[in-house]
Write an enzyme that holds these catalytic residues in place. Structure first.
Site, PDB file in Angstrom:
ATOM      1  N   TYR A 210      44.699   3.028  26.346  1.00 52.22           N
ATOM      2  CA  TYR A 210      45.172   1.653  26.315  1.00 52.22           C
ATOM      3  C   TYR A 210      45.729   1.273  24.945  1.00 52.22           C
ATOM      4  O   TYR A 210      45.012   1.283  23.941  1.00 52.22           O
ATOM      5  CB  TYR A 210      44.047   0.676  26.683  1.00 52.22           C
ATOM      6  CG  TYR A 210      43.410   0.912  28.032  1.00 52.22           C
ATOM      7  CD1 TYR A 210      44.064   1.636  29.040  1.00 52.22           C
ATOM      8  CD2 TYR A 210      42.139   0.425  28.313  1.00 52.22           C
ATOM      9  CE1 TYR A 210      43.461   1.858  30.272  1.00 52.22           C
ATOM     10  CE2 TYR A 210      41.538   0.630  29.545  1.00 52.22           C
ATOM     11  CZ  TYR A 210      42.195   1.353  30.515  1.00 52.22           C
ATOM     12  OH  TYR A 210      41.599   1.567  31.727  1.00 52.22           O
TER      13      TYR A 210
ATOM     14  N   PRO B 157      39.281  -5.249  42.151  1.00 47.58           N
ATOM     15  CA  PRO B 157      38.661  -5.996  43.247  1.00 47.58           C
ATOM     16  C   PRO B 157      39.535  -7.112  43.802  1.00 47.58           C
ATOM     17  O   PRO B 157      39.375  -7.520  44.946  1.00 47.58           O
ATOM     18  CB  PRO B 157      37.392  -6.573  42.609  1.00 47.58           C
ATOM     19  CG  PRO B 157      37.740  -6.706  41.151  1.00 47.58           C
ATOM     20  CD  PRO B 157      38.585  -5.493  40.865  1.00 47.58           C
TER      21      PRO B 157
ATOM     22  N   ALA C 182      42.883  -6.852  43.940  1.00 44.43           N
ATOM     23  CA  ALA C 182      44.124  -6.255  44.472  1.00 44.43           C
ATOM     24  C   ALA C 182      45.371  -6.893  43.847  1.00 44.43           C
ATOM     25  O   ALA C 182      46.206  -7.476  44.525  1.00 44.43           O
ATOM     26  CB  ALA C 182      44.164  -6.376  45.992  1.00 44.43           C
TER      27      ALA C 182
ATOM     28  N   GLY D 139      45.645  -9.472  42.116  1.00 43.89           N
ATOM     29  CA  GLY D 139      45.701 -10.927  42.194  1.00 43.89           C
ATOM     30  C   GLY D 139      45.922 -11.479  43.581  1.00 43.89           C
ATOM     31  O   GLY D 139      45.844 -12.689  43.796  1.00 43.89           O
TER      32      GLY D 139
ATOM     33  N   LEU E  43      43.985 -11.118  46.160  1.00 44.64           N
ATOM     34  CA  LEU E  43      42.713 -11.650  46.644  1.00 44.64           C
ATOM     35  C   LEU E  43      42.146 -12.663  45.641  1.00 44.64           C
ATOM     36  O   LEU E  43      41.014 -12.559  45.180  1.00 44.64           O
ATOM     37  CB  LEU E  43      41.733 -10.508  46.867  1.00 44.64           C
ATOM     38  CG  LEU E  43      42.142  -9.506  47.942  1.00 44.64           C
ATOM     39  CD1 LEU E  43      41.223  -8.293  47.947  1.00 44.64           C
ATOM     40  CD2 LEU E  43      42.162 -10.162  49.318  1.00 44.64           C
TER      41      LEU E  43
ATOM     42  N   LYS F 239      45.473 -17.592  44.141  1.00 43.77           N
ATOM     43  CA  LYS F 239      46.943 -17.642  44.147  1.00 43.77           C
ATOM     44  C   LYS F 239      47.507 -16.856  45.330  1.00 43.77           C
ATOM     45  O   LYS F 239      48.650 -17.028  45.704  1.00 43.77           O
ATOM     46  CB  LYS F 239      47.488 -17.097  42.826  1.00 43.77           C
ATOM     47  CG  LYS F 239      47.137 -17.991  41.646  1.00 43.77           C
ATOM     48  CD  LYS F 239      47.763 -17.484  40.364  1.00 43.77           C
ATOM     49  CE  LYS F 239      47.427 -18.424  39.212  1.00 43.77           C
ATOM     50  NZ  LYS F 239      47.992 -17.953  37.928  1.00 43.77           N
TER      51      LYS F 239
END
Length: 304
Positions: free
Chosen positions: A51, A199, A201, A203, A205, A208
């Site tokens: 990263y 978790p 996916a 955004g 789930l 929004k």
């Protein structure tokens, strides 16, 4: 925040962990996000040498320096930056892993890494050699435990059979239930924990929902299928004073052998929202059954 034991280790990790990849390269902003996570009771911080070419590890290390004994720092290795810095290649060799850990320790400003993870892997890798590297690092006291980050059942099976991994990090969500078929039963049998990522996916789930959905859909769901599905959820489940984020994270935490859900955050507000979802009352059996009936129990097609 509640904590769960990570596999057969003596590490207890918060049910929600902070995925540090999205905190950015601004040190002030990154420290604020990590401080917010600490305030919410999060003790599990996941980074990787990949990263931002190690900048992420530096920010994580500086931010956690004064609470080092109270937190679990997880980082990863295996993706080796090219000499020109313009890309990376896969290198799971013993020599590289033992070289990479020293660089991570230096950037993190710590004497040991709580959980060191192989950042990927293929069945063609020199797996015995890779395991030997991790085992030696344990003996040398540079790492406390190790695991792998992989969604490939064939790779996971090899590490379960040959190594002393305590965890497997993998993508898992209501929209990606592939691990349930073969991986979860295997890991449960061997007391190896799952650390889930993705978790929400990307955004989709979240509250929004369709704003985050691509016209291409997500995995085997078309955009129209997602639209219909989320409408049903709004009618049947979101009327119960739950947010979509609560349902998504709660679904992960309901599932054995999940120990922690890693969620990224690019702002303090996102950390707080995710923490509220993790701290919400547990899903009921009825809610979990409704979710499992609504979402497809998809399967891995490759690397079986």
């Amino acid at each position: 925040m509640e904590k769960r034991k990570l596999g057969n280790s003596d590490l207890y990790v918060s049910e929600l962990g902070l995925g540090c990849m999205s905190i950015g390269t601004d040190e002030t902003k990154g420290k604020a996000i990590i401080s917010a996570a600490l305030e919410e009771g999060i003790n599990y911080f996941d980074t990787a040498d990949l990263y931002d070419q190690g900048i992420n590890e530096k920010i994580v290390g500086k931010s956690l320096k004064f609470v080092r004994e109270k937190v679990v720092i997880a980082t990863k290795a295996g993706n080796r930056w090219n000499e020109d810095g313009k890309g990376w290649h896969w290198d799971p060799s013993k020599n590289y892993i033992k070289e990479a850990v020293k660089s991570s320790l230096h950037r993190l400003g710590t004497d040991y890494i709580d959980l060191y993870q192989l950042h990927g892997g293929t069945i063609e890798d020199p797996i015995d050699e890779t395991i030997e590297a991790f085992e030696e690092l344990k003996e040398e006291g540079l790492i406390r435990y190790y695991g792998i980050s992989s969604i490939r059942p064939n790779v996971i099976r090899e590490y379960v059979k040959k190594s002393s991994i305590v965890s497997v990090m993998m993508q898992y969500s209501l929209l990606d239930r592939r691990p349930e078929e073969t991986v979860f039963p295997l890991l449960s049998e061997h007391n190896i924990s799952v650390v889930t990522r993705g978790p929400l996916a990307r955004g989709i789930l979240s509250d929004k929902m369709l704003e985050k959905a691509s016209v291409q859909g997500y995995l085997n769901y078309s955009y129209e299928e997602l639209k219909d599905l989320l409408q049903i959820i709004q009618q049947k489940l979101l009327t119960r004073d739950r947010s979509m984020t609560e349902l998504a994270i709660g679904f992960n935490l309901f599932t054995d052998p999940v120990a922690s859900v890693i969620a990224g955050a690019s702002s303090v507000e996102q950390v707080k929202e995710n923490a509220r979802a993790a701290n919400a009352s547990r899903l009921t059996e009825q809610e979990q059954e409704m979710l499992m009936a609504l979402f497809t129990a998809n399967k891995y097609e490759d690397h079986r």
